[in-house]
Every structure is written in C-alpha cells, then in structure tokens.
Design a protein around this motif. Structure first.
Motif, PDB file in Angstrom:
ATOM      1  N   ARG A  88       0.842  -1.206   0.000  1.00 51.33           N
ATOM      2  CA  ARG A  88       0.000   0.000   0.000  1.00 51.33           C
ATOM      3  C   ARG A  88       0.871   1.249   0.000  1.00 51.33           C
ATOM      4  O   ARG A  88       0.597   2.208  -0.704  1.00 51.33           O
ATOM      5  CB  ARG A  88      -0.937  -0.014   1.220  1.00 51.33           C
ATOM      6  CG  ARG A  88      -1.798   1.203   1.329  1.00 51.33           C
ATOM      7  CD  ARG A  88      -2.862   1.224   0.222  1.00 51.33           C
ATOM      8  NE  ARG A  88      -3.373   2.558   0.074  1.00 51.33           N
ATOM      9  CZ  ARG A  88      -3.344   3.264  -1.050  1.00 51.33           C
ATOM     10  NH1 ARG A  88      -2.870   2.718  -2.154  1.00 51.33           N
ATOM     11  NH2 ARG A  88      -3.794   4.479  -1.101  1.00 51.33           N
ATOM     12  N   PHE A  89       1.942   1.248   0.795  1.00 49.51           N
ATOM     13  CA  PHE A  89       2.858   2.382   0.806  1.00 49.51           C
ATOM     14  C   PHE A  89       3.560   2.520  -0.541  1.00 49.51           C
ATOM     15  O   PHE A  89       3.790   3.631  -1.011  1.00 49.51           O
ATOM     16  CB  PHE A  89       3.874   2.261   1.953  1.00 49.51           C
ATOM     17  CG  PHE A  89       3.380   2.862   3.238  1.00 49.51           C
ATOM     18  CD1 PHE A  89       3.937   4.019   3.732  1.00 49.51           C
ATOM     19  CD2 PHE A  89       2.340   2.280   3.944  1.00 49.51           C
ATOM     20  CE1 PHE A  89       3.476   4.589   4.911  1.00 49.51           C
ATOM     21  CE2 PHE A  89       1.863   2.829   5.114  1.00 49.51           C
ATOM     22  CZ  PHE A  89       2.430   3.996   5.614  1.00 49.51           C
ATOM     23  N   PHE A  98      -1.559   8.010   5.467  1.00 52.61           N
ATOM     24  CA  PHE A  98      -0.873   7.568   4.257  1.00 52.61           C
ATOM     25  C   PHE A  98      -1.673   6.491   3.520  1.00 52.61           C
ATOM     26  O   PHE A  98      -1.762   6.495   2.296  1.00 52.61           O
ATOM     27  CB  PHE A  98       0.524   7.040   4.571  1.00 52.61           C
ATOM     28  CG  PHE A  98       1.525   8.107   4.889  1.00 52.61           C
ATOM     29  CD1 PHE A  98       1.669   9.229   4.087  1.00 52.61           C
ATOM     30  CD2 PHE A  98       2.343   8.007   6.010  1.00 52.61           C
ATOM     31  CE1 PHE A  98       2.589  10.212   4.375  1.00 52.61           C
ATOM     32  CE2 PHE A  98       3.269   8.981   6.306  1.00 52.61           C
ATOM     33  CZ  PHE A  98       3.399  10.089   5.490  1.00 52.61           C
ATOM     34  N   ALA A  99      -2.265   5.553   4.263  1.00 51.01           N
ATOM     35  CA  ALA A  99      -3.017   4.464   3.629  1.00 51.01           C
ATOM     36  C   ALA A  99      -4.276   4.980   2.933  1.00 51.01           C
ATOM     37  O   ALA A  99      -4.771   4.338   2.009  1.00 51.01           O
ATOM     38  CB  ALA A  99      -3.386   3.410   4.664  1.00 51.01           C
ATOM     39  N   VAL A 110      -0.012   6.450   9.710  1.00 51.74           N
ATOM     40  CA  VAL A 110      -0.218   5.274   8.846  1.00 51.74           C
ATOM     41  C   VAL A 110      -1.605   5.326   8.216  1.00 51.74           C
ATOM     42  O   VAL A 110      -1.760   5.080   7.006  1.00 51.74           O
ATOM     43  CB  VAL A 110      -0.014   3.959   9.632  1.00 51.74           C
ATOM     44  CG1 VAL A 110      -0.508   2.761   8.845  1.00 51.74           C
ATOM     45  CG2 VAL A 110       1.450   3.784   9.997  1.00 51.74           C
ATOM     46  N   TRP A 115       8.391   3.077   5.600  1.00 49.97           N
ATOM     47  CA  TRP A 115       7.546   4.093   6.228  1.00 49.97           C
ATOM     48  C   TRP A 115       6.499   3.451   7.130  1.00 49.97           C
ATOM     49  O   TRP A 115       5.956   4.105   8.028  1.00 49.97           O
ATOM     50  CB  TRP A 115       6.853   4.948   5.163  1.00 49.97           C
ATOM     51  CG  TRP A 115       7.685   6.103   4.723  1.00 49.97           C
ATOM     52  CD1 TRP A 115       8.569   6.129   3.681  1.00 49.97           C
ATOM     53  CD2 TRP A 115       7.719   7.406   5.303  1.00 49.97           C
ATOM     54  NE1 TRP A 115       9.141   7.364   3.581  1.00 49.97           N
ATOM     55  CE2 TRP A 115       8.631   8.171   4.570  1.00 49.97           C
ATOM     56  CE3 TRP A 115       7.058   7.996   6.369  1.00 49.97           C
ATOM     57  CZ2 TRP A 115       8.915   9.494   4.874  1.00 49.97           C
ATOM     58  CZ3 TRP A 115       7.324   9.311   6.668  1.00 49.97           C
ATOM     59  CH2 TRP A 115       8.248  10.043   5.929  1.00 49.97           C
ATOM     60  N   LEU A 116       6.199   2.194   6.923  1.00 50.72           N
ATOM     61  CA  LEU A 116       5.225   1.497   7.764  1.00 50.72           C
ATOM     62  C   LEU A 116       5.682   1.456   9.224  1.00 50.72           C
ATOM     63  O   LEU A 116       4.860   1.411  10.132  1.00 50.72           O
ATOM     64  CB  LEU A 116       5.011   0.085   7.226  1.00 50.72           C
ATOM     65  CG  LEU A 116       3.812  -0.695   7.735  1.00 50.72           C
ATOM     66  CD1 LEU A 116       2.518   0.052   7.429  1.00 50.72           C
ATOM     67  CD2 LEU A 116       3.770  -2.062   7.102  1.00 50.72           C
ATOM     68  N   LYS A 135       5.844   5.601  -1.647  1.00 47.53           N
ATOM     69  CA  LYS A 135       6.726   5.627  -0.474  1.00 47.53           C
ATOM     70  C   LYS A 135       7.331   4.236  -0.258  1.00 47.53           C
ATOM     71  O   LYS A 135       6.753   3.233  -0.621  1.00 47.53           O
ATOM     72  CB  LYS A 135       5.941   6.036   0.770  1.00 47.53           C
ATOM     73  CG  LYS A 135       5.357   7.430   0.690  1.00 47.53           C
ATOM     74  CD  LYS A 135       5.162   8.003   2.047  1.00 47.53           C
ATOM     75  CE  LYS A 135       4.697   9.432   2.004  1.00 47.53           C
ATOM     76  NZ  LYS A 135       5.600  10.342   1.379  1.00 47.53           N
TER      77      LYS A 135
END
Length: 128
Positions: A72-73, A99-100, A96, A82-83, A78
């Motif tokens: 997903r990132f 961003f998601a 999170v 980043w998770l 990204k």
C-alpha cells in the motif's frame, strides 16, 4: 475490488513485499481482519481461552498484514519502511492511516499500479 477478492489477493500474496496494493484491497483486508479478530475474540471467550485465539490469528496473519501495508505504501510512492512509523504511539497510527488513505499516484518506481494502466476519460474517448 470487493472484500472476498481482497482477502484472496492478500492471502495469495502472503509474503510478497514488492508491487502495489490499491486502497480498496488494503481497506477491505483491514475490515476482514477486524471482523475475523472479533469472531476469534468471541470464540475465545466462549471456550474460556481469553485472548489466545485472537493472538493466534494475529500471529498467523502478521506477515500478510505487513506485506499488504508495504505494498500500500508502494502504491503511494513511499518505501515500505515508512510502515515503521506506526510503532510511534498514537501519532504513528494516525500517520499510517493518513498515508493508507491517500489515492494511488499512477506509475512509479514500484510498478504500474494495482489496476494497471487506466484509459483516459473525456469527450475524446467516447465511442460512437
């Protein structure tokens, strides 16, 4: 993509960390995971096992949860690293989720995208 397709896709890509996952795939998976956790919690309570059943579910689905998050990132351009921002209490989870929830960014260094190329829309693309 519906919830059934999402679950099949995530489980078929159990430990696949390359590529991309769209918003629908990610969020349907999150919903399915939450439903499964609630069901396991009820079953664990009925059997007198407390949170053991939920913990077993979390352990069994740890790798696919991380993998779909990384993909997903990748979809928003990204790095999957980043998770790890989610490890920061409260603020990390908010980041999170933010961003998601972002839309796909088109082709990027991680691939074409989860749906592949999209035909342009508009008056020039209308069939007579």
């Amino acid at each position: 993509m519906d919830i059934q397709q999402s679950v099949k896709t995530v489980l078929n890509s159990y430990a696949k960390f390359e590529g991309r996952s769209g918003r629908s795939e990610y969020w349907w998976w999150v919903l399915a995971y939450i439903i499964a956790a609630v069901i396991c919690s009820v079953i664990g309570s009925m059997l007198g096992m407390g949170q053991l059943v939920v913990n077993l579910l979390a352990l069994a689905l740890l790798v696919p949860n991380i993998a779909v998050g990384v993909r997903r990132f990748h979809d928003i351009g990204k790095s999957g690293w980043w998770l790890l921002i989610g490890l920061i209490p409260l603020v990390g989870w908010i980041a999170v989720i933010y961003f998601a929830a972002q839309p796909s960014v088109g082709p990027n260094e991680y691939g074409e995208g989860p749906q592949g190329p999209v035909a342009p829309s508009g008056p020039d693309n209308i069939a007579n």
